[in-house]
Structure formats: C-alpha cells, structure tokens
Design a protein around this motif. Structure first.
Motif, PDB file in Angstrom:
ATOM      1  N   ARG A  14       6.081  58.226  41.228  1.00 32.66           N
ATOM      2  CA  ARG A  14       6.866  57.534  42.256  1.00 32.66           C
ATOM      3  C   ARG A  14       8.345  57.926  42.163  1.00 32.66           C
ATOM      4  O   ARG A  14       9.011  58.126  43.186  1.00 32.66           O
ATOM      5  CB  ARG A  14       6.718  56.022  42.096  1.00 32.66           C
ATOM      6  CG  ARG A  14       5.354  55.488  42.479  1.00 32.66           C
ATOM      7  CD  ARG A  14       5.313  53.977  42.375  1.00 32.66           C
ATOM      8  NE  ARG A  14       4.029  53.436  42.767  1.00 32.66           N
ATOM      9  CZ  ARG A  14       3.706  52.150  42.739  1.00 32.66           C
ATOM     10  NH1 ARG A  14       4.607  51.266  42.302  1.00 32.66           N
ATOM     11  NH2 ARG A  14       2.514  51.732  43.117  1.00 32.66           N
ATOM     12  N   SER A  15       8.853  58.072  40.958  1.00 30.87           N
ATOM     13  CA  SER A  15      10.259  58.470  40.802  1.00 30.87           C
ATOM     14  C   SER A  15      10.491  59.883  41.340  1.00 30.87           C
ATOM     15  O   SER A  15      11.484  60.156  42.017  1.00 30.87           O
ATOM     16  CB  SER A  15      10.651  58.389  39.328  1.00 30.87           C
ATOM     17  OG  SER A  15      10.485  57.069  38.858  1.00 30.87           O
ATOM     18  N   GLN A  16       9.573  60.809  41.051  1.00 28.39           N
ATOM     19  CA  GLN A  16       9.721  62.171  41.554  1.00 28.39           C
ATOM     20  C   GLN A  16       9.621  62.217  43.074  1.00 28.39           C
ATOM     21  O   GLN A  16      10.357  62.952  43.742  1.00 28.39           O
ATOM     22  CB  GLN A  16       8.649  63.067  40.931  1.00 28.39           C
ATOM     23  CG  GLN A  16       8.849  63.281  39.421  1.00 28.39           C
ATOM     24  CD  GLN A  16       7.742  64.105  38.819  1.00 28.39           C
ATOM     25  OE1 GLN A  16       6.769  64.444  39.510  1.00 28.39           O
ATOM     26  NE2 GLN A  16       7.868  64.436  37.522  1.00 28.39           N
ATOM     27  N   GLN A  17       8.716  61.380  43.624  1.00 29.75           N
ATOM     28  CA  GLN A  17       8.582  61.344  45.078  1.00 29.75           C
ATOM     29  C   GLN A  17       9.867  60.818  45.721  1.00 29.75           C
ATOM     30  O   GLN A  17      10.334  61.346  46.733  1.00 29.75           O
ATOM     31  CB  GLN A  17       7.395  60.461  45.452  1.00 29.75           C
ATOM     32  CG  GLN A  17       7.105  60.422  46.949  1.00 29.75           C
ATOM     33  CD  GLN A  17       5.906  59.547  47.269  1.00 29.75           C
ATOM     34  OE1 GLN A  17       5.338  58.960  46.367  1.00 29.75           O
ATOM     35  NE2 GLN A  17       5.534  59.471  48.523  1.00 29.75           N
ATOM     36  N   LYS A  18      10.458  59.809  45.133  1.00 36.02           N
ATOM     37  CA  LYS A  18      11.713  59.270  45.672  1.00 36.02           C
ATOM     38  C   LYS A  18      12.831  60.294  45.559  1.00 36.02           C
ATOM     39  O   LYS A  18      13.664  60.439  46.465  1.00 36.02           O
ATOM     40  CB  LYS A  18      12.069  57.984  44.908  1.00 36.02           C
ATOM     41  CG  LYS A  18      13.271  57.243  45.474  1.00 36.02           C
ATOM     42  CD  LYS A  18      12.947  56.670  46.834  1.00 36.02           C
ATOM     43  CE  LYS A  18      14.110  55.871  47.385  1.00 36.02           C
ATOM     44  NZ  LYS A  18      13.828  55.342  48.736  1.00 36.02           N
ATOM     45  N   LEU A  19      12.850  61.018  44.454  1.00 42.66           N
ATOM     46  CA  LEU A  19      13.894  62.041  44.253  1.00 42.66           C
ATOM     47  C   LEU A  19      13.766  63.163  45.274  1.00 42.66           C
ATOM     48  O   LEU A  19      14.760  63.651  45.814  1.00 42.66           O
ATOM     49  CB  LEU A  19      13.786  62.585  42.823  1.00 42.66           C
ATOM     50  CG  LEU A  19      14.822  63.645  42.432  1.00 42.66           C
ATOM     51  CD1 LEU A  19      16.218  63.067  42.545  1.00 42.66           C
ATOM     52  CD2 LEU A  19      14.575  64.143  41.019  1.00 42.66           C
ATOM     53  N   SER A  20      12.523  63.570  45.575  1.00 39.39           N
ATOM     54  CA  SER A  20      12.327  64.625  46.578  1.00 39.39           C
ATOM     55  C   SER A  20      12.767  64.162  47.955  1.00 39.39           C
ATOM     56  O   SER A  20      13.341  64.933  48.733  1.00 39.39           O
ATOM     57  CB  SER A  20      10.860  65.052  46.596  1.00 39.39           C
ATOM     58  OG  SER A  20      10.035  63.952  46.965  1.00 39.39           O
ATOM     59  N   GLN A  21      12.529  62.869  48.278  1.00 36.30           N
ATOM     60  CA  GLN A  21      12.983  62.352  49.573  1.00 36.30           C
ATOM     61  C   GLN A  21      14.499  62.367  49.665  1.00 36.30           C
ATOM     62  O   GLN A  21      15.079  62.696  50.705  1.00 36.30           O
ATOM     63  CB  GLN A  21      12.453  60.927  49.775  1.00 36.30           C
ATOM     64  CG  GLN A  21      10.948  60.834  49.978  1.00 36.30           C
ATOM     65  CD  GLN A  21      10.480  59.414  50.149  1.00 36.30           C
ATOM     66  OE1 GLN A  21      11.302  58.506  50.123  1.00 36.30           O
ATOM     67  NE2 GLN A  21       9.171  59.230  50.306  1.00 36.30           N
ATOM     68  N   VAL A  22      15.172  62.038  48.600  1.00 41.00           N
ATOM     69  CA  VAL A  22      16.644  62.033  48.620  1.00 41.00           C
ATOM     70  C   VAL A  22      17.185  63.449  48.769  1.00 41.00           C
ATOM     71  O   VAL A  22      18.145  63.713  49.502  1.00 41.00           O
ATOM     72  CB  VAL A  22      17.173  61.358  47.344  1.00 41.00           C
ATOM     73  CG1 VAL A  22      18.688  61.498  47.255  1.00 41.00           C
ATOM     74  CG2 VAL A  22      16.779  59.886  47.324  1.00 41.00           C
ATOM     75  N   GLU A  23      16.560  64.434  48.082  1.00 41.69           N
ATOM     76  CA  GLU A  23      17.050  65.817  48.150  1.00 41.69           C
ATOM     77  C   GLU A  23      16.841  66.433  49.529  1.00 41.69           C
ATOM     78  O   GLU A  23      17.675  67.192  50.027  1.00 41.69           O
ATOM     79  CB  GLU A  23      16.342  66.653  47.089  1.00 41.69           C
ATOM     80  CG  GLU A  23      16.763  66.285  45.660  1.00 41.69           C
ATOM     81  CD  GLU A  23      15.987  67.085  44.638  1.00 41.69           C
ATOM     82  OE1 GLU A  23      15.046  67.800  45.069  1.00 41.69           O
ATOM     83  OE2 GLU A  23      16.301  66.981  43.436  1.00 41.69           O
ATOM     84  N   THR A  24      15.732  66.093  50.179  1.00 49.85           N
ATOM     85  CA  THR A  24      15.475  66.656  51.513  1.00 49.85           C
ATOM     86  C   THR A  24      16.246  65.937  52.606  1.00 49.85           C
ATOM     87  O   THR A  24      16.261  66.391  53.756  1.00 49.85           O
ATOM     88  CB  THR A  24      13.982  66.570  51.830  1.00 49.85           C
ATOM     89  OG1 THR A  24      13.552  65.216  51.673  1.00 49.85           O
ATOM     90  CG2 THR A  24      13.191  67.465  50.893  1.00 49.85           C
ATOM     91  N   GLY A  25      16.911  64.783  52.262  1.00 50.68           N
ATOM     92  CA  GLY A  25      17.713  64.065  53.259  1.00 50.68           C
ATOM     93  C   GLY A  25      16.938  63.052  54.060  1.00 50.68           C
ATOM     94  O   GLY A  25      17.430  62.581  55.091  1.00 50.68           O
ATOM     95  N   ASP A  26      15.701  62.729  53.680  1.00 49.01           N
ATOM     96  CA  ASP A  26      14.923  61.719  54.416  1.00 49.01           C
ATOM     97  C   ASP A  26      15.499  60.324  54.251  1.00 49.01           C
ATOM     98  O   ASP A  26      15.414  59.481  55.135  1.00 49.01           O
ATOM     99  CB  ASP A  26      13.473  61.733  53.945  1.00 49.01           C
ATOM    100  CG  ASP A  26      12.798  63.053  54.289  1.00 49.01           C
ATOM    101  OD1 ASP A  26      13.331  63.729  55.187  1.00 49.01           O
ATOM    102  OD2 ASP A  26      11.780  63.380  53.637  1.00 49.01           O
ATOM    103  N   ASP A  27      16.117  60.040  53.103  1.00 52.99           N
ATOM    104  CA  ASP A  27      16.673  58.708  52.846  1.00 52.99           C
ATOM    105  C   ASP A  27      18.055  58.611  53.454  1.00 52.99           C
ATOM    106  O   ASP A  27      18.839  59.559  53.433  1.00 52.99           O
ATOM    107  CB  ASP A  27      16.734  58.467  51.344  1.00 52.99           C
ATOM    108  CG  ASP A  27      16.923  57.012  51.024  1.00 52.99           C
ATOM    109  OD1 ASP A  27      17.173  56.241  51.962  1.00 52.99           O
ATOM    110  OD2 ASP A  27      16.814  56.664  49.818  1.00 52.99           O
ATOM    111  N   ASP A  28      18.385  57.458  54.009  1.00 52.89           N
ATOM    112  CA  ASP A  28      19.682  57.247  54.634  1.00 52.89           C
ATOM    113  C   ASP A  28      20.786  57.245  53.600  1.00 52.89           C
ATOM    114  O   ASP A  28      21.871  57.775  53.846  1.00 52.89           O
ATOM    115  CB  ASP A  28      19.694  55.909  55.404  1.00 52.89           C
ATOM    116  CG  ASP A  28      18.698  55.949  56.543  1.00 52.89           C
ATOM    117  OD1 ASP A  28      18.383  57.064  57.003  1.00 52.89           O
ATOM    118  OD2 ASP A  28      18.232  54.852  56.945  1.00 52.89           O
TER     119      ASP A  28
END
Length: 563
Positions: A14-28
């Motif tokens: 779950r932590s890696q998945q959240k980190l990938s979302q932040v790097e790709t810019g999906d998270d606000d």
C-alpha cells in the motif's frame, strides 16, 4: 508470525502504491505527499517502514508544519503549558467543585420505621438493602429494588424480644447481620431475618469475667472484622470487649478487660476495628480511648489516651478514615475530635457545641475522605436536627442540612458505592438523601416505580366434600326392603302420627300419671296417707300447738313489751 508477515507485506504494498500515485501526479497534494513519504520511509531504510499510510488531513498538517519550520529562524519557543484541568471551562468547573459540592442533599426519601427513636441503621455492601432498628424493639428490612413509591418494608421482626436495638451492621460479605440489643446476648441473622446464631450468656455471679463464657450485662455496641468473614466483637456494661466467632457461639474467642487510671473497671461505650483489622479500638466511660493489638495477647493496650473525652460521659462513636490514618470520635461531651494514629497524645482538631443526647450518635467519613459528618440533637420544640459536614483537615464547618423540623439526628451512614446518606431520626423516620446526578442506584430505584394497584380477585369458594356419606349428617341407613321400612315407620310415633295412649301404671314413655311416676314417689304418698296430721290441714291448729310452750317460756314476745 505468519499473520505478522502478511500484514507487513500488505502495508508495504500500500505504501509503494501511494508513492507511485504521488510520483505520477495523480494525487492533488503531491508536494505534501512526497514530503510525507520522505518522513515515513526516511533516508536510511525506506523499504523497512510498515503500517498503513497516514490520512490526507494529517498529511496536510505535516506539510504546513514543515513550511512553518522553514520560515522560522532560531529555536522554536516552548508550547504554552496546559493546566491539569484542561481548558478554561474545565478550570472553572474545578474551581466550583469543592468539598461541599460532593454532598448528595438535593433529593430525599422518607421511610417510616415507627413512632420511637431509630437507634440503629445498616446498609449492605452493595447499597441495595437497608436495615433499621429502634427503641420500639423492631427491626425492619427495606429493599430498594423491590419497593415502589409506597415505601413499605418487606419484613418486620423482633429478634431480641423487649430489648431496644442498639446496633446493626452487615458483614463484609453482606450475607449476615449483627444485632446488638439491650440484653447480654448478641445475635446473628441472615439477609432475610432468620437466626444464624446467638451468643451465650455468662454467669453474673462469677467475679472474674475471664471465667465466664459470655457477657453478663447489657450490650452497647458491636462491629464485624473487616477482613475475616466470621469474626466480630461486642462491648458491654460488664467492662469487657469480647471477640466472637460465628461458628462457635458457646464461648467467646478472646477477651479484653478495660480498666481506668486507678485500676478499676470501666464501662465500654463503643468499639470498632481498624481498617486493616489489626487493632481493636474502644472508648470507655472514664473518657479514655484504648487501642489493643489483635495480633498479640490482650494484656496491655498498644495505644491509649486517658483524657480523650470528659470523664463520666458516653463516647457514642469511633470511626476510622478510609486511608486508615485518622480516627474520629464523637463524644458525649458535645465534641467531635480527630486523632492522628502517629501522634495519639493530642487531637488534631476539635469541633465543639455539638449537642448529643443519645449514646449511639454517629460520625462518619465521606467516600472521598475529605469530609466528616455527624448529627446534632435538639430538644422537642427548640429547633431542627441538623447533619453537619466538617472539613477533615481543619474541622471547619463546610455545610449543614436540616434533617427534621423538630427531631434529633441519631444515626448517619454515607454509603461509598451509592453516594447516598441514610439518616436515622428520633421521631421514628429514616431519611435517604441523594442526588440524581451524583448518586447511583439505591433509593433512586424505588422513587421511579409507581405504586402497584391491588388486584381484587373475585371467586366463589365451594366446600368440596370428597366422601359425603362418611359424615354423620349425610349418613342414611338404607332399609333392606320396603316392608321393613313400613314397619319401622309404623312404630315411629312421629312418622305414623299415632295419638297418645292413656297412661296406666306409674307412667311410661316420658309421661307421668296423676299420682307419682316412680316407686319412691309412690311410697312417700302412701306414707302420708297412712299417718295424716290434722293440724297441717288447719292453720289455726298448727299455730296453737306452740301455745303451751310460749306461755311457760315467754322468750320472744313478752320481753319486747315489758315497758
């Protein structure tokens, strides 16, 4: 261990998945997320961090704190110190809450014991039942859970015949009640009033009280051991305190003989155990308070104060605080004193002018150990009986409650679990003081129950006779035939209506003949006929037969007319 490994693997994914979302810019909140992940994983070992990700609100707060840290130069000022009470509102509440606010006196329940003084009260350890005793020799049982607004006791008994009840106390387990009355024998009854044991009475003609098996004079008080279930003590006018065991009522377990300063016997007015049960404390009529170590032989007292109260008065109560360090004594000299067990020579503080007319007036500590409560006696028509609350440290009056308009306060109990006050009055009533917010159960259970309506059951009660022909009134002789029945009826003068026959002879069938019915009457009549006396038929001749004697000896008539 397998469950822990699986949880750790899930958290890392779950932590890696959240980190990938932040790097790709999906998270606000990209920047906040990256800074957060840097905080979570760290620079040294990012793959070893376990646990679910922090919520976004916490991420925003952490990001704002980081920006503030970058803007401020120099050391951060320390955060403002918070008070123990919390916010300002809590502080004001704490300031308002004092010893007086602990008193549960906003509501009351009145129980009618009788018309005479309520001299004994006892609450069981759970606070569900109350037992009251008085000068009317009765003991009444009150069950708060079973009562309604009619406030009726469920049992009344007279355990000690015509002796005033002096003391009642529940055992620490609540299954037995110690009854101390004006006789020499204490009794133990169970929760429902049935007798468990009765102490033996001693021989009053024996001088040495150690050689008697029980008390020889009126009892004054009694108390259960706080730790041992079957042990209790009683004190009496025979100048002794005896330790008893419930299973051995035929003789006391041990004996304490109290003596005055001159070595004479002195009456014990009240007695109690310390909170740990190591000391037996008693107050005597010579004004002394004596403490005896129960773990040793009762030869000499462990502590003693000869001048605790006025000589010749009855100290009505001794009570230990819940921490076991302080002893409160209610004297017959209208005082209330506090004693420190480490400095027993002089009292800590004294409260005076507390009128006491009864030898069993109580003093108790509040459940918080901050207040000392006692009652005040008044003469009839001169005021109202009060319950007075004192500060434990200084014995300064904190508050007072009018318990009765024209009656003294004799007994006081403050139950630690229910936080309710039970007060015994001299007019025969018992008051329960409580607060709906601060008190629990107890009297609160019965004031909300409506009075039960009496259900009248109408039913016809018929008398069932199981074997009617067994009773004499229903027994009928059945004739063997109709002919015999007719012959029997013909012989019966009532059923046959036969006229009466003329009587021949001396008489028969209950009827008499004209001249005598029996042989003796017939013989007498024949004797009279054979020797008739003519003078009996002639009244004049019957009188003249005494004429000769009267003329010869005029004894009756002549002396009256001589003059």
């Amino acid at each position: 261990m397998a469950m822990f490994e699986e949880t750790k693997k899930t958290a890392v994914e779950r932590s890696q998945q959240k980190l990938s979302q932040v790097e790709t810019g999906d998270d606000d909140d990209g920047e906040a997320g990256s800074s957060l992940m840097g905080r979570v994983h760290g620079d040294d070992s990012s793959s070893d961090s376990i646990g679910p990700p922090i919520p976004q609100t916490s991420q925003r707060k952490l990001a704002d704190e980081e920006e503030e840290d970058e803007d401020v130069i120099g050391p951060m000022p320390p955060p403002p110190a918070k008070k123990a009470g919390g916010d300002d509102d809590d502080d004001s509440e704490d300031e308002e809450e004092g010893p007086a606010s602990q008193i549960p006196s906003s509501h009351e329940v009145l129980l009618s014991h009788g018309s005479r003084v309520v001299s004994a009260l006892a609450l069981d350890p759970s606070g569900a039942r109350l037992v009251s005793g008085g000068y009317d020799y009765d003991v009444k049982f009150w069950d708060f859970a079973g009562m309604d607004t009619s406030l009726q006791s469920f049992r009344t008994l007279r355990p000690c015949e015509c002796h005033q009840i002096r003391c009642l106390e529940y055992s620490p387990t609540g299954d037995m009640i110690l009854v101390v009355a004006g006789n020499a024998q204490a009794k133990i009854i169970d929760r429902d009033g049935f007798e468990v044991m009765e102490c033996i009475k001693g021989d009053q003609y024996i001088h040495d009280m150690a050689n008697t098996k029980g008390h020889t004079a009126m009892l004054n008080a009694g108390c259960w051991h706080p730790k041992e279930r079957e042990e209790f003590i009683t004190c009496s006018n025979d100048c002794t305190v005896r330790v008893w065991n419930v299973k051995k009522p035929k003789k006391h377990k041990s004996l304490v003989r109290t003596k005055s300063k001159q070595g004479h016997k002195t009456v014990v007015s009240t007695c109690t155990y310390s909170r740990d049960g190591h000391y037996v404390t008693m107050a005597c009529q010579d004004g002394s308070i004596q403490m005896w170590d129960r773990r040793k032989l009762f030869v000499n007292p462990a502590m003693m104060n000869r001048t605790a109260h006025m000589n010749g008065t009855d100290t009505s109560c001794l009570c230990y605080s819940y921490d076991g360090r302080t002893l409160a004594s209610r004297g017959g000299d209208d005082t209330l004193k506090l004693w420190d067990l480490r400095q027993f020579k002089s009292p800590l503080c004294v409260a005076e002018n507390l009128t006491n007319y009864f030898p069993m007036t109580d003093c108790v500590f509040s459940p918080s150990d901050q207040l000392v409560v006692t009652g005040v006696s008044v003469k009839k028509g001169e005021g109202s009986g009060q319950i007075i609350f004192f500060d434990r440290n200084t014995l300064q009056r904190v508050s007072s409650v009018d318990a009765s308009d024209d009656s003294s306060v004799v007994r006081c109990l403050w139950h630690p679990k229910t936080n309710q006050l039970a007060v015994g009055l001299a007019d025969g009533n018992v008051k329960i003081l409580y607060d709906p917010d601060k008190s629990h159960r107890g009297a609160k259970l019965c004031v909300v129950k409506a009075k039960r309506k009496v259900q009248h059951v109408e039913m016809m009660i018929s008398k069932n006779i199981i074997t009617p022909y067994a009773l004499p009134m229903f027994r009928v002789d059945r004739p063997s035939s109709t002919r015999k029945q007719e012959e029997k009826a013909r012989k019966d003068p009532v059923q046959s209506h036969r006229p009466e026959l003329p009587v021949s002879g001396p008489g028969a069938g209950g009827r008499l003949r004209a001249k005598g019915a029996t042989l003796s009457q017939y013989v007498l009549q024949q004797l009279v006929v054979k020797n008739p006396d003519e003078r009996d038929k002639d009244p004049r001749a019957a009188i003249l037969r005494h004429a000769a004697e009267a003329s010869e000896n005029p004894y009756w008539v002549t002396p009256a007319y001589k003059k």
